[in-house]
Design a protein around this motif. Sequence first.
Motif, PDB file in Angstrom:
ATOM      1  N   UNK A 133      59.896  89.339  29.240  1.00 25.09           N
ATOM      2  CA  UNK A 133      61.093  90.226  30.009  1.00 25.09           C
ATOM      3  C   UNK A 133      62.131  89.301  30.673  1.00 25.09           C
ATOM      4  N   UNK A 134      61.399  87.784  30.609  1.00 21.67           N
ATOM      5  CA  UNK A 134      62.505  87.025  31.415  1.00 21.67           C
ATOM      6  C   UNK A 134      63.928  86.557  30.895  1.00 21.67           C
ATOM      7  N   UNK A 135      64.701  86.749  31.473  1.00 25.14           N
ATOM      8  CA  UNK A 135      66.079  86.446  30.885  1.00 25.14           C
ATOM      9  C   UNK A 135      66.675  85.340  31.977  1.00 25.14           C
ATOM     10  N   UNK A 136      67.762  84.658  31.554  1.00 27.50           N
ATOM     11  CA  UNK A 136      68.516  83.781  32.102  1.00 27.50           C
ATOM     12  C   UNK A 136      67.831  82.484  32.767  1.00 27.50           C
ATOM     13  N   UNK A 137      66.513  82.351  31.910  1.00 26.35           N
ATOM     14  CA  UNK A 137      65.785  80.871  32.202  1.00 26.35           C
ATOM     15  C   UNK A 137      65.316  80.366  30.797  1.00 26.35           C
ATOM     16  N   UNK A 138      65.676  79.200  30.750  1.00 27.06           N
ATOM     17  CA  UNK A 138      65.007  78.683  29.471  1.00 27.06           C
ATOM     18  C   UNK A 138      63.807  78.227  29.591  1.00 27.06           C
ATOM     19  N   UNK A 139      62.860  78.745  28.634  1.00 31.24           N
ATOM     20  CA  UNK A 139      61.423  78.130  28.758  1.00 31.24           C
ATOM     21  C   UNK A 139      60.901  77.288  27.671  1.00 31.24           C
ATOM     22  N   UNK A 140      60.403  76.333  27.955  1.00 27.84           N
ATOM     23  CA  UNK A 140      59.953  75.183  26.999  1.00 27.84           C
ATOM     24  C   UNK A 140      58.820  74.680  27.206  1.00 27.84           C
ATOM     25  N   UNK A 141      57.767  74.308  26.343  1.00 27.20           N
ATOM     26  CA  UNK A 141      56.661  73.704  26.165  1.00 27.20           C
ATOM     27  C   UNK A 141      56.620  72.665  25.376  1.00 27.20           C
ATOM     28  N   UNK A 142      56.238  71.307  26.150  1.00 31.01           N
ATOM     29  CA  UNK A 142      56.253  69.754  25.249  1.00 31.01           C
ATOM     30  C   UNK A 142      54.728  69.931  24.826  1.00 31.01           C
ATOM     31  N   UNK A 143      54.376  69.862  23.738  1.00 31.41           N
ATOM     32  CA  UNK A 143      53.002  69.499  23.280  1.00 31.41           C
ATOM     33  C   UNK A 143      53.003  68.295  22.530  1.00 31.41           C
ATOM     34  N   UNK A 144      51.736  67.820  22.256  1.00 28.54           N
ATOM     35  CA  UNK A 144      51.390  66.658  21.490  1.00 28.54           C
ATOM     36  C   UNK A 144      51.782  67.102  20.027  1.00 28.54           C
ATOM     37  N   UNK A 145      51.934  65.814  19.305  1.00 32.93           N
ATOM     38  CA  UNK A 145      52.567  65.960  17.869  1.00 32.93           C
ATOM     39  C   UNK A 145      51.482  66.815  17.174  1.00 32.93           C
ATOM     40  N   UNK A 146      50.131  66.629  17.170  1.00 31.50           N
ATOM     41  CA  UNK A 146      49.413  67.441  16.361  1.00 31.50           C
ATOM     42  C   UNK A 146      49.359  69.052  16.420  1.00 31.50           C
ATOM     43  N   UNK A 147      49.913  69.161  17.674  1.00 34.73           N
ATOM     44  CA  UNK A 147      50.063  70.948  17.853  1.00 34.73           C
ATOM     45  C   UNK A 147      51.665  71.318  17.677  1.00 34.73           C
ATOM     46  N   UNK A 148      52.336  70.469  17.162  1.00 29.74           N
ATOM     47  CA  UNK A 148      53.666  71.128  17.298  1.00 29.74           C
ATOM     48  C   UNK A 148      54.023  72.012  16.090  1.00 29.74           C
ATOM     49  N   UNK A 149      53.501  71.770  15.193  1.00 30.91           N
ATOM     50  CA  UNK A 149      53.760  72.770  13.849  1.00 30.91           C
ATOM     51  C   UNK A 149      53.201  74.298  14.320  1.00 30.91           C
ATOM     52  N   UNK A 150      51.914  74.382  14.779  1.00 25.62           N
ATOM     53  CA  UNK A 150      51.174  75.589  15.232  1.00 25.62           C
ATOM     54  C   UNK A 150      51.927  76.056  16.492  1.00 25.62           C
ATOM     55  N   UNK A 151      52.308  75.479  16.980  1.00 23.74           N
ATOM     56  CA  UNK A 151      53.115  75.775  18.417  1.00 23.74           C
ATOM     57  C   UNK A 151      54.408  76.530  18.223  1.00 23.74           C
ATOM     58  N   UNK A 152      55.064  75.684  17.313  1.00 25.91           N
ATOM     59  CA  UNK A 152      56.536  76.484  16.705  1.00 25.91           C
ATOM     60  C   UNK A 152      56.329  77.759  16.225  1.00 25.91           C
ATOM     61  N   UNK A 153      55.255  78.105  15.428  1.00 28.21           N
ATOM     62  CA  UNK A 153      54.867  79.116  14.855  1.00 28.21           C
ATOM     63  C   UNK A 153      54.494  80.275  15.672  1.00 28.21           C
ATOM     64  N   UNK A 154      53.517  79.772  16.812  1.00 29.43           N
ATOM     65  CA  UNK A 154      53.197  80.545  17.743  1.00 29.43           C
ATOM     66  C   UNK A 154      54.187  81.319  18.676  1.00 29.43           C
ATOM     67  N   UNK A 155      55.145  80.534  18.796  1.00 29.22           N
ATOM     68  CA  UNK A 155      56.314  81.112  19.730  1.00 29.22           C
ATOM     69  C   UNK A 155      57.483  81.782  18.994  1.00 29.22           C
ATOM     70  N   UNK A 156      57.327  81.824  17.503  1.00 25.72           N
ATOM     71  CA  UNK A 156      58.445  82.247  16.708  1.00 25.72           C
ATOM     72  C   UNK A 156      58.953  83.643  17.219  1.00 25.72           C
ATOM     73  N   UNK A 157      60.270  84.106  17.391  1.00 26.63           N
ATOM     74  CA  UNK A 157      60.721  85.304  17.846  1.00 26.63           C
ATOM     75  C   UNK A 157      60.447  85.560  19.323  1.00 26.63           C
ATOM     76  N   UNK A 158      60.102  84.502  19.947  1.00 30.20           N
ATOM     77  CA  UNK A 158      59.894  84.891  21.358  1.00 30.20           C
ATOM     78  C   UNK A 158      61.114  83.918  22.385  1.00 30.20           C
ATOM     79  N   UNK A 159      60.943  83.917  23.574  1.00 29.79           N
ATOM     80  CA  UNK A 159      61.890  83.415  24.257  1.00 29.79           C
ATOM     81  C   UNK A 159      61.418  81.856  24.734  1.00 29.79           C
ATOM     82  N   UNK A 160      60.262  81.281  24.143  1.00 22.67           N
ATOM     83  CA  UNK A 160      59.831  80.237  24.427  1.00 22.67           C
ATOM     84  C   UNK A 160      60.005  79.198  23.272  1.00 22.67           C
ATOM     85  N   UNK A 161      60.591  77.923  23.825  1.00 22.74           N
ATOM     86  CA  UNK A 161      60.881  76.967  22.727  1.00 22.74           C
ATOM     87  C   UNK A 161      59.913  75.934  22.943  1.00 22.74           C
ATOM     88  N   UNK A 162      59.957  74.873  21.938  1.00 20.61           N
ATOM     89  CA  UNK A 162      58.829  74.019  21.661  1.00 20.61           C
ATOM     90  C   UNK A 162      59.629  72.488  21.833  1.00 20.61           C
TER      91      UNK A 162
END
Length: 250
Positions: free
Chosen positions: A32-61
Amino acid sequence: MRTNVIAGNWKMNKTNAEAVEMLTELKGLVKDVEGVKIVIGAPFTALSDAVKAVEGSNVEIAAENVYPKSSGAYTGEVSPTMLKAIGVKYVILGHSERREYFCETDAFINEKVKAVLAAGMTPILCVGEKLEDREAGRTAQVNETQVREGLKDITAEEAKNIIIAYEPVWAIGTGKTATPEMAQETHKEIRDVLRSMFGAVAEEMVIQYGGSMKPENAAELLAQADIDGGLIGGASLEAASFAKIVLAAK
Ligand code: 3PY
């Protein structure tokens, strides 16, 4: 006027399964958070799964590094094109650990900034002084050099899409944090450098504070006029503590 960007930097932590578990929990906590950009920096191996895990949410990778060529004979390296293709939006560059352990220079980091921009992603350029610099009164000078060299030949238009993370090296992984006043003073100095390079665009540029930002100190750091978010190490590994920092940035 500026939107706070709260970004985690997991460093060399988390298997894919652990990454997906954390992100699934985080999505729920910040949905429900608006007005803040939310980002998670992940290691290379986890990036693809991380992007899929946050799909459609307000979290970016974010990725935590990149090589500044689009393809070629660079064994072991990962290009901006590859990151962009899997849905990565940000790349953390020039972290002090990369400067220290992997001998990254300002000139090499500058190449990476340009390559990330050219691929259509947002660089998060880390700068910061060491303890001996601060004690010798060289804080402003060290940060100015890292900003000017890291952003060499960047236009004001391009600068709109660049984030600076000020991370005093003596506050990284040590539990020590700059006081809000010390951090604000350095953020202002950095914004003054950006203004001399990019004019009015400097007012739009996000300058994050990094270096042991945690739920207990986030609110007072984020209350400072020139602090526009955080790059968070240890406290980004757990969804609950990271979410508390996100909520403090609202
Ligand atoms: C830290 O908080 O330790 C960091 O290095 C964030 O990038």
